[in-house]
Motif scaffolding. Structure first.
Motif, PDB file in Angstrom:
ATOM      1  N   ILE A 255      -9.005   1.769   1.205  1.00 25.58           N
ATOM      2  CA  ILE A 255      -8.301   2.648   2.138  1.00 25.58           C
ATOM      3  C   ILE A 255      -8.349   2.052   3.544  1.00 25.58           C
ATOM      4  O   ILE A 255      -9.410   1.646   4.025  1.00 25.58           O
ATOM      5  CB  ILE A 255      -8.930   4.060   2.169  1.00 25.58           C
ATOM      6  CG1 ILE A 255      -9.006   4.647   0.757  1.00 25.58           C
ATOM      7  CG2 ILE A 255      -8.133   4.967   3.097  1.00 25.58           C
ATOM      8  CD1 ILE A 255      -7.684   4.899   0.108  1.00 25.58           C
TER       9      ILE A 255
ATOM     10  N   GLY B  92       0.827  -1.195   0.000  1.00 24.02           N
ATOM     11  CA  GLY B  92       0.000   0.000   0.000  1.00 24.02           C
ATOM     12  C   GLY B  92       0.863   1.246   0.000  1.00 24.02           C
ATOM     13  O   GLY B  92       2.088   1.185   0.136  1.00 24.02           O
TER      14      GLY B  92
ATOM     15  N   ASN C 203      -7.907   0.336  -4.683  1.00 29.93           N
ATOM     16  CA  ASN C 203      -8.325   1.617  -4.105  1.00 29.93           C
ATOM     17  C   ASN C 203      -8.964   1.493  -2.723  1.00 29.93           C
ATOM     18  O   ASN C 203      -9.682   2.384  -2.285  1.00 29.93           O
ATOM     19  CB  ASN C 203      -9.288   2.353  -5.053  1.00 29.93           C
ATOM     20  CG  ASN C 203      -8.607   2.785  -6.336  1.00 29.93           C
ATOM     21  OD1 ASN C 203      -7.444   3.180  -6.325  1.00 29.93           O
ATOM     22  ND2 ASN C 203      -9.321   2.689  -7.442  1.00 29.93           N
TER      23      ASN C 203
ATOM     24  N   LYS D 111      -3.508   3.554   1.149  1.00 30.76           N
ATOM     25  CA  LYS D 111      -4.283   3.111  -0.016  1.00 30.76           C
ATOM     26  C   LYS D 111      -3.727   1.781  -0.503  1.00 30.76           C
ATOM     27  O   LYS D 111      -2.551   1.666  -0.842  1.00 30.76           O
ATOM     28  CB  LYS D 111      -4.202   4.154  -1.129  1.00 30.76           C
ATOM     29  CG  LYS D 111      -5.040   3.813  -2.355  1.00 30.76           C
ATOM     30  CD  LYS D 111      -4.943   4.936  -3.393  1.00 30.76           C
ATOM     31  CE  LYS D 111      -5.770   4.634  -4.635  1.00 30.76           C
ATOM     32  NZ  LYS D 111      -5.657   5.726  -5.635  1.00 30.76           N
TER      33      LYS D 111
ATOM     34  N   ARG E 121      -3.392   7.051   6.812  1.00 33.38           N
ATOM     35  CA  ARG E 121      -4.300   6.415   5.862  1.00 33.38           C
ATOM     36  C   ARG E 121      -3.461   5.787   4.751  1.00 33.38           C
ATOM     37  O   ARG E 121      -2.581   6.443   4.168  1.00 33.38           O
ATOM     38  CB  ARG E 121      -5.297   7.421   5.301  1.00 33.38           C
ATOM     39  CG  ARG E 121      -6.343   7.841   6.334  1.00 33.38           C
ATOM     40  CD  ARG E 121      -7.188   8.999   5.859  1.00 33.38           C
ATOM     41  NE  ARG E 121      -8.010   8.687   4.688  1.00 33.38           N
ATOM     42  CZ  ARG E 121      -9.155   8.001   4.743  1.00 33.38           C
ATOM     43  NH1 ARG E 121      -9.598   7.537   5.917  1.00 33.38           N
ATOM     44  NH2 ARG E 121      -9.849   7.781   3.655  1.00 33.38           N
TER      45      ARG E 121
END
Length: 428
Positions: free
Chosen positions: A340, A319, A338, A334, A332
């Motif tokens: 999260i 990620g 997509n 990703k 956060r």
């Protein structure tokens, strides 16, 4: 193959030694995927529907696991398709089952055309390496398939790799692998790479200071001995021990290790102490970690380092950090597709996270990339090209001799695996 099997009524399952490799294979085949280890623990109930289990990177499967795989397949009406290359990395545990199955006469189909390398020079270099001709492989790389960078000192080599990596665009870095064999070397090279990315403004200015859990890789025997633990170590269990006050979701810090009595004092996240006798219970279900600092910035490439089914995370899942809030201790990330995820520095499950700039050869096996930066000492960025060539050539010879010697000493588990191979598996 998978689609053809499904049309014939087979239920297809993609398996691989690592969770990340299993996920890649599952996505490619558009089928259910799992790690081989987890599948062997919970293969599901036998049914009337025939099954096909496709196992990627079969050279990494040990003799013990191969015997269990084929035995389980027989009881579940499953055919097994083993995919791999015996000239690639072998199993960490004992045995070379994939190779010995082929030597014993398992039905085998060989793919002789290389498809992964699209650059003609790179393809020729791979073919030369498969032939054991290191000199030819390096010469072909010089002609356009890559380059060998000869730098004497390790620090200078790492600095050059970091410089070359940071010079790539964000899109190019996503398709680039950096390989370094040692854990200490990976940490040092990662620091160099992040330093260069920060200098170039490719990582955010704000930093979130967290800690990560790094496995101590204790053996089963070591996990039962108090002397294997140090104050500050983190212990997590794979199952609940309700009568002991242990939850599989918790993280327990070692406060004291009494070697004489072989007892450990653990402290839970709420401050409660408990005595743990690892020789009596829990050692087989325990994972032991040490804490190390982890700095996160926007733009950092990260990966999860532990399977977490409830959170839909697998070991090796990649990620990118897209936002941080250092005041709240949150980041956060990703993920692929997509998705999260919000990471908290206070959460035990979120501390199974690390930077993902540098891989080992084992972790990189099976992955596809446009570029590969590999550090190779005399035993590509190397300290001495001529010595590296000699070392590669010698290792190829040692490997060939070892294959012959290994064939003369087949263990009972491997023998059982071969007996089941004729009707239970194919190889590609």
């Amino acid at each position: 193959m998978a689609k053809s099997a499904e049309l014939q009524g087979y239920r297809v399952t993609a398996l691989a030694p690592t969770a990340s490799a299993a996920q890649v294979l599952g996505d490619a085949l558009d089928s259910r995927a799992d790690t081989l280890a987890r599948h062997l623990l919970a293969p599901g109930r036998p049914s009337s529907q025939p099954q096909l289990w496709i196992v990627d990177e079969a050279s990494l499967v040990s003799a013990k696991d191969m015997a269990k795989l084929l035995s389980t397949a027989q009881s579940h009406r499953a055919r097994v398709l083993l995919v791999g290359d015996i000239k690639q990395l072998g199993s960490i545990e004992a045995g070379a089952a994939f190779e010995q199955l082929q030597e014993a006469g398992m039905e085998t189909t060989k793919l002789t055309t290389i498809l992964r390398q699209t650059n003609a020079h790179t393809k020729a270099a791979v073919e030369a390496s498969l032939e054991g001709n290191a000199k030819k492989a390096l010469e072909v790389l010089d002609r356009g398939g890559g380059r060998v960078v000869e730098i004497a000192g390790r620090e200078a080599r790492f600095a050059q790799i970091a410089e070359d990596y940071a010079a790539l665009s964000a899109e190019e870095r996503q398709k680039t692998l950096v390989i370094e064999p040692s854990r200490e070397g990976r940490d040092a090279l990662t620091q160099d790479i992040r330093k260069k990315l920060i200098e170039r403004g490719q990582l955010g200015a704000e930093a979130l200071n967290a800690t990560k859990f790094v496995s101590k890789d204790l053996t089963k025997a070591e996990a039962k001995r108090a002397k294997s633990y140090e104050a500050g170590d983190i212990v997590r269990f794979a199952k609940d021990y309700a009568d002991k006050g242990i939850s599989r979701h918790g993280a327990y810090r070692v406060i004291q290790a009494d070697e004489a009595k072989n007892v450990l004092t653990l402290q839970g996240e709420r401050g409660r102490d408990l005595a743990w006798h690892p020789r009596q219970w829990g050692a087989g279900q325990a994972q032991v970690y040490r804490e190390e600092p982890l700095e996160l910035r926007v733009g950092d490439r990260v990966q999860f380092t532990r399977n977490d089914k409830a959170a839909k995370r697998v070991n090796g899942l990649l990620g990118d950090v897209i936002a941080i809030d250092s005041s709240q201790g949150l980041a956060r990330v990703k993920l692929q597709g997509n998705r999260i995820e919000t990471i908290s520095v206070e959460s035990a499950r979120d501390r199974h996270l690390s930077h993902a700039y540098v891989s080992t050869a084992f972790a990189a096996q099976g992955r596809t990339a446009d570029r590969v930066f590999a550090k190779a000492e005399s035993a590509l960025y190397t300290d001495d090209r001529s010595k590296m060539q000699i070392g590669l050539q010698e290792r190829a010879g040692i490997s060939a001799r070892a294959l012959k010697e290994r064939g003369a000493d087949i263990q009972a588990g491997e023998h059982k695996a071969r007996e089941k191979a004729q009707d239970a598996s194919l190889a590609l």
